[in-house]
Design a protein around this motif. Structure first.
Motif, PDB file in Angstrom:
ATOM      1  N   SER A 160       0.830  -1.216   0.000  1.00 25.84           N
ATOM      2  CA  SER A 160       0.000   0.000   0.000  1.00 25.84           C
ATOM      3  C   SER A 160       0.855   1.252   0.000  1.00 25.84           C
ATOM      4  O   SER A 160       0.577   2.214  -0.734  1.00 25.84           O
ATOM      5  CB  SER A 160      -0.926   0.002   1.221  1.00 25.84           C
ATOM      6  OG  SER A 160      -1.822  -1.086   1.186  1.00 25.84           O
ATOM      7  N   PHE A 203     -10.947   0.438   3.147  1.00 30.01           N
ATOM      8  CA  PHE A 203     -10.578  -0.138   1.857  1.00 30.01           C
ATOM      9  C   PHE A 203     -11.788  -0.245   0.932  1.00 30.01           C
ATOM     10  O   PHE A 203     -11.688   0.012  -0.276  1.00 30.01           O
ATOM     11  CB  PHE A 203      -9.945  -1.514   2.051  1.00 30.01           C
ATOM     12  CG  PHE A 203      -9.647  -2.228   0.759  1.00 30.01           C
ATOM     13  CD1 PHE A 203      -8.575  -1.842  -0.025  1.00 30.01           C
ATOM     14  CD2 PHE A 203     -10.441  -3.283   0.320  1.00 30.01           C
ATOM     15  CE1 PHE A 203      -8.310  -2.484  -1.228  1.00 30.01           C
ATOM     16  CE2 PHE A 203     -10.177  -3.931  -0.870  1.00 30.01           C
ATOM     17  CZ  PHE A 203      -9.111  -3.539  -1.648  1.00 30.01           C
ATOM     18  N   GLU A 208      -6.755   1.168  -1.795  1.00 29.51           N
ATOM     19  CA  GLU A 208      -5.443   1.037  -1.164  1.00 29.51           C
ATOM     20  C   GLU A 208      -4.991   2.324  -0.476  1.00 29.51           C
ATOM     21  O   GLU A 208      -4.287   2.276   0.545  1.00 29.51           O
ATOM     22  CB  GLU A 208      -4.402   0.623  -2.211  1.00 29.51           C
ATOM     23  CG  GLU A 208      -4.564  -0.809  -2.704  1.00 29.51           C
ATOM     24  CD  GLU A 208      -3.442  -1.206  -3.640  1.00 29.51           C
ATOM     25  OE1 GLU A 208      -2.265  -1.044  -3.239  1.00 29.51           O
ATOM     26  OE2 GLU A 208      -3.728  -1.654  -4.759  1.00 29.51           O
ATOM     27  N   TYR A 218      -6.471   2.380   2.859  1.00 30.88           N
ATOM     28  CA  TYR A 218      -5.836   1.369   3.707  1.00 30.88           C
ATOM     29  C   TYR A 218      -4.486   1.868   4.207  1.00 30.88           C
ATOM     30  O   TYR A 218      -4.102   1.593   5.350  1.00 30.88           O
ATOM     31  CB  TYR A 218      -5.653   0.063   2.939  1.00 30.88           C
ATOM     32  CG  TYR A 218      -5.325  -1.110   3.830  1.00 30.88           C
ATOM     33  CD1 TYR A 218      -6.344  -1.886   4.373  1.00 30.88           C
ATOM     34  CD2 TYR A 218      -4.010  -1.430   4.130  1.00 30.88           C
ATOM     35  CE1 TYR A 218      -6.061  -2.952   5.206  1.00 30.88           C
ATOM     36  CE2 TYR A 218      -3.714  -2.500   4.963  1.00 30.88           C
ATOM     37  CZ  TYR A 218      -4.745  -3.258   5.493  1.00 30.88           C
ATOM     38  OH  TYR A 218      -4.448  -4.309   6.323  1.00 30.88           O
TER      39      TYR A 218
END
Length: 314
Positions: free
Chosen positions: A54, A117, A122, A125
């Motif tokens: 990420s 998410f 991403e 996240y």
């Protein structure tokens, strides 16, 4: 991913593993050791891999530098509110301490991760990973000493000593290594191969299941009864008062809609298992901690997140 598909993923990744975990309480082949290993696998394998992938595609902006401060606020703001209320609400220091820990420590890791998410992908996240990292800092540097203080008041003796350094640099913090490595590749301008996009999604869903199945297994409905009606004010703090304050503060220094939305979701996450662990470690009210964990998780999954989902994803 359209809204219908996101709702399906929400049900599959958040509700199903909790139900499966709870159902596992009625079998005898798999015991506590199996589910403890599942949690450890989540911490040592899944989280570091997802953190690395990420942050590899996360652009570092000026607004990004405010995340550590806002991440601390995610725990400090509700904790301060609960601290003021706990002394007026409970006479028992063990209950006071458990109440403050339940407010301060939110489930940013498993539930927070999959929830941001689903809406922000991403990038959301990655924001969650930073928030989770500083939640641990808050837990070690603030919550543990405060819990020890409540234990001392309750029993008139010193609490169990905890080495902050050993916990901050333990193997359970491997996600930090993933964050640093991903950040280095991002700053170096090395593009992430497209194939890793699919890998990231697989690991995020895997992380939700390996994180929530043990949570479902730990649920004991009988623990709710004694404290059911006394936890509505805690729910108000976690799902209304604290998120309003944190969102207002964030809005002053952050303009990115994705970052603001992610912080709003994370500020409203339910009580974490770490609150139960802290209560057990410092001999606070375990029943209150477990009840807070169960009640806030149910309210979040059935009412709070569906509302935030339609507001933010719509």
């Amino acid at each position: 991913m359209d809204i219908k598909m996101k709702l399906l993923v929400f049900a599959v990744d958040l509700i199903c593993p909790l139900i499966l975990g709870y159902a596992c309480r009625y079998q005898k082949k798999l015991g506590d050791n199996f589910f403890n290993k599942m949690i450890l696998n989540n911490i040592l394998v899944v989280c570091p891999v997802v953190s690395f992938l990420s942050f590899w595609v996360m652009p570092i902006t000026r607004e990004f530098l405010w995340l550590p401060f806002m991440s601390i606020a995610l725990g400090f703001v509700p904790g301060a509110m609960a601290y003021w209320l706990a002394g007026r609400k409970y006479k028992d220091y063990r209950e006071q301490g458990a109440y403050v820990m339940a407010a301060s420590l939110g489930n940013l890791g498993t539930i927070g991760g999959i929830c941001v998410f689903l809406i922000y992908g991403e990038r959301g996240y990655a924001y969650q990973q930073i928030a989770t990292l500083f939640q641990y800092v808050l837990m070690f540097m603030f919550c543990y000493p405060l819990a020890r203080r409540y234990e001392t008041k309750a029993e008139g003796k010193s609490g169990q000593k905890v080495s902050v350094i050993s916990m901050l640099f333990s193997k359970k913090q491997l996600a930090v290594v993933g964050i640093l490595l991903g950040g280095v590749l991002q700053c170096a301008g090395i593009p992430r191969p497209e194939v890793f996009s699919g890998v990231t999604q697989i690991f995020i869903h895997l992380g939700a299941w390996t994180g929530l199945i043990p949570v479902g297994y730990s649920i004991e409905i009988s623990k709710i009864k004694k404290y059911w009606t006394s936890l509505f004010d805690l729910s108000f703090i976690k799902f209304a008062a604290a998120p309003a304050v944190i969102y207002g503060l964030s809005h002053l220094v952050i303009k990115s809609p994705d970052m603001l939305g992610s912080l709003l979701i994370l500020s409203a996450t339910p009580t974490a298992v770490n609150a139960v662990v802290t209560a057990r470690l410092y001999k606070l009210s375990l029943d209150l901690s477990v009840a807070a964990f169960i009640v806030t998780t149910i309210i979040f999954l059935t009412m709070v997140y569906p509302f935030l989902f339609f507001v933010l994803a719509g």
